[in-house]
Design a protein around this motif. Structure first.
Motif, PDB file in Angstrom:
ATOM      1  N   GLU A 138      44.057  36.295  53.280  1.00 16.05           N
ATOM      2  CA  GLU A 138      45.341  36.386  52.580  1.00 16.05           C
ATOM      3  C   GLU A 138      46.491  36.715  53.531  1.00 16.05           C
ATOM      4  N   THR A 139      46.207  37.392  54.638  1.00 10.81           N
ATOM      5  CA  THR A 139      47.261  37.701  55.612  1.00 10.81           C
ATOM      6  C   THR A 139      47.779  36.425  56.259  1.00 10.81           C
ATOM      7  N   GLU A 140      46.879  35.524  56.628  1.00 10.88           N
ATOM      8  CA  GLU A 140      47.295  34.270  57.246  1.00 10.88           C
ATOM      9  C   GLU A 140      48.110  33.422  56.271  1.00 10.88           C
ATOM     10  N   ARG A 141      47.680  33.388  55.014  1.00  9.15           N
ATOM     11  CA  ARG A 141      48.442  32.624  54.002  1.00  9.15           C
ATOM     12  C   ARG A 141      49.820  33.227  53.811  1.00  9.15           C
ATOM     13  N   ALA A 142      49.898  34.552  53.752  1.00  5.32           N
ATOM     14  CA  ALA A 142      51.187  35.214  53.567  1.00  5.32           C
ATOM     15  C   ALA A 142      52.123  34.960  54.746  1.00  5.32           C
ATOM     16  N   LEU A 143      51.570  34.931  55.949  1.00  3.29           N
ATOM     17  CA  LEU A 143      52.375  34.652  57.135  1.00  3.29           C
ATOM     18  C   LEU A 143      52.941  33.234  57.091  1.00  3.29           C
ATOM     19  N   GLU A 144      52.113  32.274  56.713  1.00  4.94           N
ATOM     20  CA  GLU A 144      52.599  30.900  56.616  1.00  4.94           C
ATOM     21  C   GLU A 144      53.742  30.785  55.614  1.00  4.94           C
ATOM     22  N   GLU A 145      53.568  31.391  54.447  1.00  7.45           N
ATOM     23  CA  GLU A 145      54.620  31.344  53.426  1.00  7.45           C
ATOM     24  C   GLU A 145      55.896  32.017  53.922  1.00  7.45           C
ATOM     25  N   LEU A 146      55.752  33.157  54.596  1.00  5.70           N
ATOM     26  CA  LEU A 146      56.915  33.888  55.106  1.00  5.70           C
ATOM     27  C   LEU A 146      57.664  33.073  56.141  1.00  5.70           C
ATOM     28  N   LEU A 147      56.956  32.482  57.086  1.00  7.68           N
ATOM     29  CA  LEU A 147      57.610  31.733  58.160  1.00  7.68           C
ATOM     30  C   LEU A 147      58.321  30.501  57.625  1.00  7.68           C
ATOM     31  N   ARG A 148      57.709  29.807  56.668  1.00  7.67           N
ATOM     32  CA  ARG A 148      58.376  28.634  56.098  1.00  7.67           C
ATOM     33  C   ARG A 148      59.637  29.041  55.357  1.00  7.67           C
ATOM     34  N   ALA A 149      59.542  30.090  54.540  1.00  6.88           N
ATOM     35  CA  ALA A 149      60.687  30.504  53.722  1.00  6.88           C
ATOM     36  C   ALA A 149      61.822  31.035  54.577  1.00  6.88           C
ATOM     37  N   GLN A 150      61.508  31.875  55.560  1.00 11.46           N
ATOM     38  CA  GLN A 150      62.556  32.465  56.373  1.00 11.46           C
ATOM     39  C   GLN A 150      63.185  31.435  57.306  1.00 11.46           C
ATOM     40  N   GLY A 151      62.384  30.505  57.820  1.00 14.91           N
ATOM     41  CA  GLY A 151      62.942  29.450  58.650  1.00 14.91           C
ATOM     42  C   GLY A 151      63.925  28.596  57.880  1.00 14.91           C
ATOM     43  N   GLU A 152      63.570  28.271  56.633  1.00 13.23           N
ATOM     44  CA  GLU A 152      64.467  27.468  55.800  1.00 13.23           C
ATOM     45  C   GLU A 152      65.751  28.227  55.499  1.00 13.23           C
ATOM     46  N   LEU A 153      65.623  29.529  55.230  1.00 11.38           N
ATOM     47  CA  LEU A 153      66.798  30.353  54.951  1.00 11.38           C
ATOM     48  C   LEU A 153      67.741  30.384  56.147  1.00 11.38           C
ATOM     49  N   ALA A 154      67.190  30.414  57.353  1.00 11.37           N
ATOM     50  CA  ALA A 154      68.000  30.452  58.576  1.00 11.37           C
ATOM     51  C   ALA A 154      68.403  29.063  59.054  1.00 11.37           C
TER      52      ALA A 154
END
Length: 455
Positions: A143-159
């Motif tokens: 679940e940590t790896e999945r959460a990291l993937e979701e975080l990186l995609r979302a934050q990259g899009e926001l920036a």
């Protein structure tokens, strides 16, 4: 099952440089990584070898020890790095948001340890390190790896930036460590960019963050700081207000005939008492940095990443310089903190670990900016750590993040003080502020008379 571990993440443009293990002169230009241990511990450094297959495999790699920054099974580690972009405001804000989310204690990140990660060239050719994070998950759940993937995609899009790559380390059959680098797609899915051997490396002569200080933390010109806040105008409304004030100031302000004395020091060293006493004794004008005209926005910029925060305080120094230039034509001027304070806190914040990690004496980062009005005398007030704590108790004042860190971390305080002492052109003259306020005032007035003559 041997543990999987951390992966320092590299932008795709870096991959060609790592296609095979370097030899000879190219080995000195290897891309290396440094993990900053918690609590000021030493750096753990490593580099990348080849794929271990065919001609890319270097037999010498087999004799190198495994880097000591990975969790044992069942733990698992991950990492990410943002491409080096010292002047990129979006990248700096993305790094800050990731740091806040990873350290926020939510979801699987609540059980993880997050450490700072830097990438750098072994030969020092890279101007600024790439910043990132090493995420250590002691349980190693997927679940940590999945959460990291979701975080990186979302934050990259926001920036409005590509998602940072996600790295995972895996142990081989003989206990060696391998790097797997994954490129994330915003719509979902990922692509394996490469798999490389992870090798221990020696700590570099200079802390990896040192080359980037003059680009993203200690500004040595008005234009360098101004260009950062100009990038912020569409993101931070207050940035335009600050720039409007800066643009109204005369460029390259020159001081008048009266002396300009700067009083520096950590909080609770007696700066307020000394500055007011000297002001009254010399019938001088007292100024402060940052100036009152921008102090209302300190909280806004203190919540921003280092790049933006330092640019704000640097521009405050140039506004104060214009005030000093005008005031010093009419009377002596006392300044409560100026450029030395801005630079010392920046250096101590950016350079992790112990005092010996600071840039060496006479390094360019300690030099006064050529386009900033120079004072006649800079006095650095010092007291013992015990006396500082005693004076701070009961003050109840609102503190910045760095002031809070200063109280809690004696190592950070030592780095700030040592950075002060290494400043040059002009340097700081140290004053023991532990005696009575009357005795300290006599000492300060004697130094002013000695340096500036009769007033």
């Amino acid at each position: 099952m041997l543990p999987r571990g951390l992966l320092p993440l590299l932008p795709p443009r870096s991959l060609s440089a790592m296609a095979a293990p370097p030899t000879g002169s190219s080995a000195r230009s290897r891309l290396c990584f440094a993990v900053e241990g918690a609590g000021g511990s030493d750096l753990v450094c490593f580099t990348l070898g080849g794929s271990g297959e065919g001609p890319a495999r270097d037999p010498e790699d087999d004799g190198r020890p495994r880097p000591r920054c990975f969790l044992p099974a069942p733990g698992r580690c991950y990492s990410l790095c943002l491409p080096a972009a010292a002047s990129s405001v979006p990248a700096a804000r993305l790094h800050r948001r990731l740091q806040q989310r990873l350290s926020g204690g939510q979801g699987p990140f609540g059980r993880c340890q997050v450490l700072a990660l830097l990438s750098y060239r072994a030969d020092g050719a890279q101007a600024a390190p790439e910043k990132g994070f090493l995420i250590q998950d002691p349980q190693g759940g997927p679940e940590t790896e999945r959460a990291l993937e979701e975080l990186l995609r979302a934050q990259g899009e926001l920036a409005q930036l590509p998602p940072p790559a996600l790295g995972v380390y895996e142990a081989g059959e003989r206990g060696e460590l391998w790097q797997c680098l994954w490129a994330l797609r915003r719509a979902g899915g990922r692509e394996l960019l490469r798999r490389a051997r992870v090798l221990a490396a020696e700590e570099p002569p200079l802390h990896p963050a040192v080359p980037g200080l003059s680009h993203a933390a200690v500004f040595h010109s008005l234009e360098a700081a101004r260009s950062v806040l100009k990038q912020c105008m569409s993101l931070i409304p207050e940035a335009k207000a600050v720039l409007d004030l800066v643009d109204k100031c005369p460029k390259n302000s020159k001081k008048g005939d009266f002396p300009v004395i700067v009083i520096e020091g950590l909080d609770a060293t007696g700066k307020t008492t000394v500055t007011h006493s000297v002001k009254d004794s010399l019938n001088a004008l007292l100024l402060r940095s940052p100036p009152a005209c921008i102090s209302q926005w300190r909280k806004t910029f203190d919540d921003e990443p280092t790049l933006i925060r330092r640019a704000f305080y640097a521009l405050g120094n140039y506004i104060v310089a214009s005030e000093i230039a005008k005031a010093s034509t009419e009377s002596p001027v006392i300044v409560d903190r100026f450029w030395h304070s801005t630079a010392a806190y920046a250096v101590a914040t950016e350079i992790s670990g112990k005092v010996h990690n600071l840039p060496p004496v006479h390094h360019e980062v300690y030099q006064w900016p050529e386009d900033l009005l120079k004072p006649d005398l800079v006095l650095l007030l010092t007291v013992s750590p015990e006396e500082r704590i005693r004076r701070l108790q009961g003050r109840g004042l609102e503190k910045t993040e760095e002031e809070t860190k200063l109280e809690a971390n004696s190592l950070f305080r030592q780095k700030v003080e040592e950075s002060y002492k290494r400043m040059e052109n002009p340097g700081c003259q140290e004053v023991d502020a532990s005696p009575s306020k009357e005795e300290v005032l006599r000492t300060v007035l004697h130094l002013i008379k000695k340096q500036c003559g009769s007033l």
